[in-house]
Design a protein around this motif. Structure first.
Motif, PDB file in Angstrom:
ATOM      1  N   LYS A 115     -13.719  11.150 -24.573  1.00 43.28           N
ATOM      2  CA  LYS A 115     -14.032  10.082 -23.338  1.00 43.28           C
ATOM      3  C   LYS A 115     -15.174  10.365 -22.683  1.00 43.28           C
ATOM      4  O   LYS A 115     -15.816   8.983 -22.036  1.00 43.28           O
ATOM      5  CB  LYS A 115     -12.762   9.830 -23.011  1.00 43.28           C
ATOM      6  CG  LYS A 115     -11.350   9.576 -23.129  1.00 43.28           C
ATOM      7  CD  LYS A 115     -11.516   8.573 -23.798  1.00 43.28           C
ATOM      8  CE  LYS A 115     -10.509   7.626 -24.498  1.00 43.28           C
ATOM      9  NZ  LYS A 115     -10.184   6.424 -25.090  1.00 43.28           N
ATOM     10  N   LEU A 116     -15.958  11.254 -22.940  1.00 46.06           N
ATOM     11  CA  LEU A 116     -17.657  11.338 -22.267  1.00 46.06           C
ATOM     12  C   LEU A 116     -18.653  11.859 -23.460  1.00 46.06           C
ATOM     13  O   LEU A 116     -18.447  12.140 -24.260  1.00 46.06           O
ATOM     14  CB  LEU A 116     -17.015  12.770 -21.616  1.00 46.06           C
ATOM     15  CG  LEU A 116     -16.221  12.871 -20.484  1.00 46.06           C
ATOM     16  CD1 LEU A 116     -15.700  14.548 -19.462  1.00 46.06           C
ATOM     17  CD2 LEU A 116     -16.803  11.980 -19.286  1.00 46.06           C
ATOM     18  N   PRO A 117     -19.455  11.529 -22.924  1.00 47.14           N
ATOM     19  CA  PRO A 117     -20.144  11.460 -23.761  1.00 47.14           C
ATOM     20  C   PRO A 117     -21.095  12.795 -24.280  1.00 47.14           C
ATOM     21  O   PRO A 117     -22.556  13.426 -24.224  1.00 47.14           O
ATOM     22  CB  PRO A 117     -21.969  10.653 -23.109  1.00 47.14           C
ATOM     23  CG  PRO A 117     -21.507  10.998 -21.927  1.00 47.14           C
ATOM     24  CD  PRO A 117     -19.712  11.689 -21.046  1.00 47.14           C
ATOM     25  N   TYR A 118     -20.188  14.218 -24.012  1.00 46.82           N
ATOM     26  CA  TYR A 118     -20.687  15.477 -24.486  1.00 46.82           C
ATOM     27  C   TYR A 118     -19.660  15.607 -24.798  1.00 46.82           C
ATOM     28  O   TYR A 118     -18.259  15.669 -24.458  1.00 46.82           O
ATOM     29  CB  TYR A 118     -21.390  15.982 -23.300  1.00 46.82           C
ATOM     30  CG  TYR A 118     -19.928  15.902 -22.119  1.00 46.82           C
ATOM     31  CD1 TYR A 118     -19.019  16.575 -22.113  1.00 46.82           C
ATOM     32  CD2 TYR A 118     -20.702  15.247 -21.041  1.00 46.82           C
ATOM     33  CE1 TYR A 118     -18.809  16.479 -20.252  1.00 46.82           C
ATOM     34  CE2 TYR A 118     -20.128  15.527 -19.700  1.00 46.82           C
ATOM     35  CZ  TYR A 118     -19.213  16.096 -19.251  1.00 46.82           C
ATOM     36  OH  TYR A 118     -18.342  15.990 -18.450  1.00 46.82           O
ATOM     37  N   ARG A 119     -19.210  17.462 -26.096  1.00 47.64           N
ATOM     38  CA  ARG A 119     -18.472  17.892 -25.599  1.00 47.64           C
ATOM     39  C   ARG A 119     -17.457  19.102 -25.140  1.00 47.64           C
ATOM     40  O   ARG A 119     -18.083  19.025 -24.143  1.00 47.64           O
ATOM     41  CB  ARG A 119     -19.177  18.544 -27.532  1.00 47.64           C
ATOM     42  CG  ARG A 119     -19.263  18.005 -28.879  1.00 47.64           C
ATOM     43  CD  ARG A 119     -19.567  19.364 -29.481  1.00 47.64           C
ATOM     44  NE  ARG A 119     -18.305  19.655 -30.495  1.00 47.64           N
ATOM     45  CZ  ARG A 119     -18.453  21.170 -30.377  1.00 47.64           C
ATOM     46  NH1 ARG A 119     -19.964  21.421 -30.492  1.00 47.64           N
ATOM     47  NH2 ARG A 119     -17.576  22.156 -31.315  1.00 47.64           N
ATOM     48  N   VAL A 125      -4.441  25.992 -17.055  1.00 46.85           N
ATOM     49  CA  VAL A 125      -4.338  27.510 -16.101  1.00 46.85           C
ATOM     50  C   VAL A 125      -3.477  27.575 -15.408  1.00 46.85           C
ATOM     51  O   VAL A 125      -3.285  27.001 -13.999  1.00 46.85           O
ATOM     52  CB  VAL A 125      -5.553  27.757 -14.967  1.00 46.85           C
ATOM     53  CG1 VAL A 125      -5.828  29.011 -14.432  1.00 46.85           C
ATOM     54  CG2 VAL A 125      -7.075  28.087 -16.517  1.00 46.85           C
ATOM     55  N   GLY A 126      -1.824  27.571 -15.488  1.00 44.43           N
ATOM     56  CA  GLY A 126      -0.747  27.563 -14.320  1.00 44.43           C
ATOM     57  C   GLY A 126      -0.747  25.355 -14.312  1.00 44.43           C
ATOM     58  O   GLY A 126      -0.740  24.831 -15.108  1.00 44.43           O
ATOM     59  N   GLU A 127      -0.975  25.026 -13.370  1.00 47.41           N
ATOM     60  CA  GLU A 127      -0.493  23.699 -13.327  1.00 47.41           C
ATOM     61  C   GLU A 127      -1.950  23.062 -13.369  1.00 47.41           C
ATOM     62  O   GLU A 127      -2.338  21.978 -12.808  1.00 47.41           O
ATOM     63  CB  GLU A 127      -0.024  22.728 -11.297  1.00 47.41           C
ATOM     64  CG  GLU A 127       1.748  23.538 -11.588  1.00 47.41           C
ATOM     65  CD  GLU A 127       1.950  23.028 -10.669  1.00 47.41           C
ATOM     66  OE1 GLU A 127       1.712  22.615  -9.082  1.00 47.41           O
ATOM     67  OE2 GLU A 127       3.164  23.769 -10.159  1.00 47.41           O
ATOM     68  N   GLY A 128      -3.112  23.643 -12.964  1.00 47.08           N
ATOM     69  CA  GLY A 128      -4.582  23.284 -12.868  1.00 47.08           C
ATOM     70  C   GLY A 128      -5.054  23.109 -14.007  1.00 47.08           C
ATOM     71  O   GLY A 128      -4.541  23.961 -15.037  1.00 47.08           O
ATOM     72  N   MET A 129      -6.494  23.336 -14.460  1.00 50.51           N
ATOM     73  CA  MET A 129      -6.609  23.009 -15.294  1.00 50.51           C
ATOM     74  C   MET A 129      -8.686  23.578 -15.253  1.00 50.51           C
ATOM     75  O   MET A 129      -9.258  23.774 -14.798  1.00 50.51           O
ATOM     76  CB  MET A 129      -7.352  21.856 -16.474  1.00 50.51           C
ATOM     77  CG  MET A 129      -5.713  20.977 -16.395  1.00 50.51           C
ATOM     78  SD  MET A 129      -5.746  19.610 -17.450  1.00 50.51           S
ATOM     79  CE  MET A 129      -6.298  18.419 -15.948  1.00 50.51           C
ATOM     80  N   ILE A 130      -9.388  24.001 -16.195  1.00 53.75           N
ATOM     81  CA  ILE A 130     -10.283  24.741 -16.400  1.00 53.75           C
ATOM     82  C   ILE A 130     -10.936  23.401 -17.781  1.00 53.75           C
ATOM     83  O   ILE A 130     -10.644  23.054 -18.876  1.00 53.75           O
ATOM     84  CB  ILE A 130     -10.785  25.595 -17.167  1.00 53.75           C
ATOM     85  CG1 ILE A 130     -10.248  26.754 -16.141  1.00 53.75           C
ATOM     86  CG2 ILE A 130     -11.986  25.689 -17.836  1.00 53.75           C
ATOM     87  CD1 ILE A 130     -10.368  28.483 -17.274  1.00 53.75           C
ATOM     88  N   HIS A 131     -12.067  22.432 -17.342  1.00 50.75           N
ATOM     89  CA  HIS A 131     -12.747  21.602 -17.856  1.00 50.75           C
ATOM     90  C   HIS A 131     -14.220  22.151 -18.606  1.00 50.75           C
ATOM     91  O   HIS A 131     -15.785  22.722 -18.004  1.00 50.75           O
ATOM     92  CB  HIS A 131     -13.411  20.351 -17.629  1.00 50.75           C
ATOM     93  CG  HIS A 131     -13.934  19.213 -18.373  1.00 50.75           C
ATOM     94  ND1 HIS A 131     -14.286  18.173 -17.879  1.00 50.75           N
ATOM     95  CD2 HIS A 131     -13.490  19.429 -19.283  1.00 50.75           C
ATOM     96  CE1 HIS A 131     -14.435  17.869 -18.283  1.00 50.75           C
ATOM     97  NE2 HIS A 131     -14.501  17.990 -19.830  1.00 50.75           N
ATOM     98  N   LEU A 132     -13.909  22.772 -20.462  1.00 46.94           N
ATOM     99  CA  LEU A 132     -14.846  23.169 -20.592  1.00 46.94           C
ATOM    100  C   LEU A 132     -16.240  22.211 -21.317  1.00 46.94           C
ATOM    101  O   LEU A 132     -15.034  20.766 -21.609  1.00 46.94           O
ATOM    102  CB  LEU A 132     -14.641  24.084 -22.406  1.00 46.94           C
ATOM    103  CG  LEU A 132     -14.151  25.275 -21.870  1.00 46.94           C
ATOM    104  CD1 LEU A 132     -13.723  25.613 -22.106  1.00 46.94           C
ATOM    105  CD2 LEU A 132     -14.965  26.156 -20.516  1.00 46.94           C
ATOM    106  N   MET A 133     -17.535  21.996 -21.009  1.00 48.18           N
ATOM    107  CA  MET A 133     -18.242  20.799 -21.297  1.00 48.18           C
ATOM    108  C   MET A 133     -19.330  20.909 -21.716  1.00 48.18           C
ATOM    109  O   MET A 133     -20.225  22.706 -21.360  1.00 48.18           O
ATOM    110  CB  MET A 133     -19.108  20.209 -19.401  1.00 48.18           C
ATOM    111  CG  MET A 133     -17.851  19.784 -18.933  1.00 48.18           C
ATOM    112  SD  MET A 133     -17.690  18.999 -17.358  1.00 48.18           S
ATOM    113  CE  MET A 133     -19.351  20.234 -16.469  1.00 48.18           C
ATOM    114  N   GLU A 134     -19.990  21.111 -22.748  1.00 47.67           N
ATOM    115  CA  GLU A 134     -21.173  21.689 -23.507  1.00 47.67           C
ATOM    116  C   GLU A 134     -22.446  21.193 -23.318  1.00 47.67           C
ATOM    117  O   GLU A 134     -22.586  19.855 -24.125  1.00 47.67           O
ATOM    118  CB  GLU A 134     -20.838  21.850 -25.183  1.00 47.67           C
ATOM    119  CG  GLU A 134     -21.636  22.306 -26.163  1.00 47.67           C
ATOM    120  CD  GLU A 134     -21.342  22.736 -27.772  1.00 47.67           C
ATOM    121  OE1 GLU A 134     -21.140  22.550 -28.152  1.00 47.67           O
ATOM    122  OE2 GLU A 134     -21.731  20.451 -28.094  1.00 47.67           O
TER     123      GLU A 134
END
Length: 201
Positions: A115-119, A125-134
């Motif tokens: 949905k985003l213009p990049y990979r 991570v538990g109830e949170g998240m890490i968003h990797l953005m290339e």
């Protein structure tokens, strides 16, 4: 209410004359129940300081109201936690080797990566998240502090630090222990992004 000494008005006026873009600054100290000084900023177009204790009291109450408003706004907003931390990476597959292959994190498939213009990828991570953005990373990879605790970082709480140490050792990934003596360590991902992992009860 006892009001402490103020900065001589001549100094304030002189400062305004030097740089009219700076608000005049005058200091006063509240009653003895306060242990800190308040710094009141007056607009540049104010040519005289408060001429009476009543005016001083009004300005002091305005500062108190401002602090109270800040607290009530936070209550109204209702902060509940950190939803995710966004991390820039040069190569998504290489980063996934670290976050999934070494740390064992799981992908959140409910967050579509197209949905985003990049990979990118979303990792639980538990109830949170890490968003990797290339995406291009403006931060240098070299010249960073050897100990991650002296670099900007995010901290993840864990229940047992020993398996993490074993996983990092097996993968040959360096880390440093917290200088505070806590059961915590600092390590970096392939793009030199720093993470702290702290063991909590």
């Amino acid at each position: 209410m006892a009001i402490g000494p103020r900065m001589p008005w001549e100094q304030v006026h002189q400062r305004n004359c030097i740089d009219s873009s700076l608000p005049a600054l005058w200091l006063h100290q509240g009653d003895q129940n306060r242990s800190h000084r308040r710094h009141q900023l007056m607009p540049p177009n104010v040519s005289m300081p408060p001429s009476s204790e009543a005016e001083t009291k009004i300005l002091e109450e305005m500062a108190e109201d401002s602090e109270t408003t800040s607290l009530s706004v936070a209550d109204e907003i209702g902060f509940t936690g950190v939803h995710h931390v966004a991390v820039l990476c040069e190569n998504l597959e290489r980063s996934l080797d670290f976050y999934i292959g070494v740390l064992g994190l799981q992908v959140n498939h409910d967050r579509p990566a197209d949905k985003l213009p990049y990979r990118g990828s979303w990792l639980w991570v538990g109830e949170g998240m890490i968003h990797l953005m290339e995406l291009p990373n403006p931060d240098p990879k070299t010249g960073r502090p050897e100990h991650g605790g002296r670099d900007r970082h995010a901290c993840i709480s864990i229940s047992d630090i020993t398996p993490l140490q074993e996983a990092l050792d097996k993968a040959g990934i360096p880390y440093t222990m917290s200088k505070s003596g806590r059961p915590a360590l600092f390590t970096r991902d392939p793009d030199a992004n720093t993470w702290e992992f702290v063991q909590l009860p």
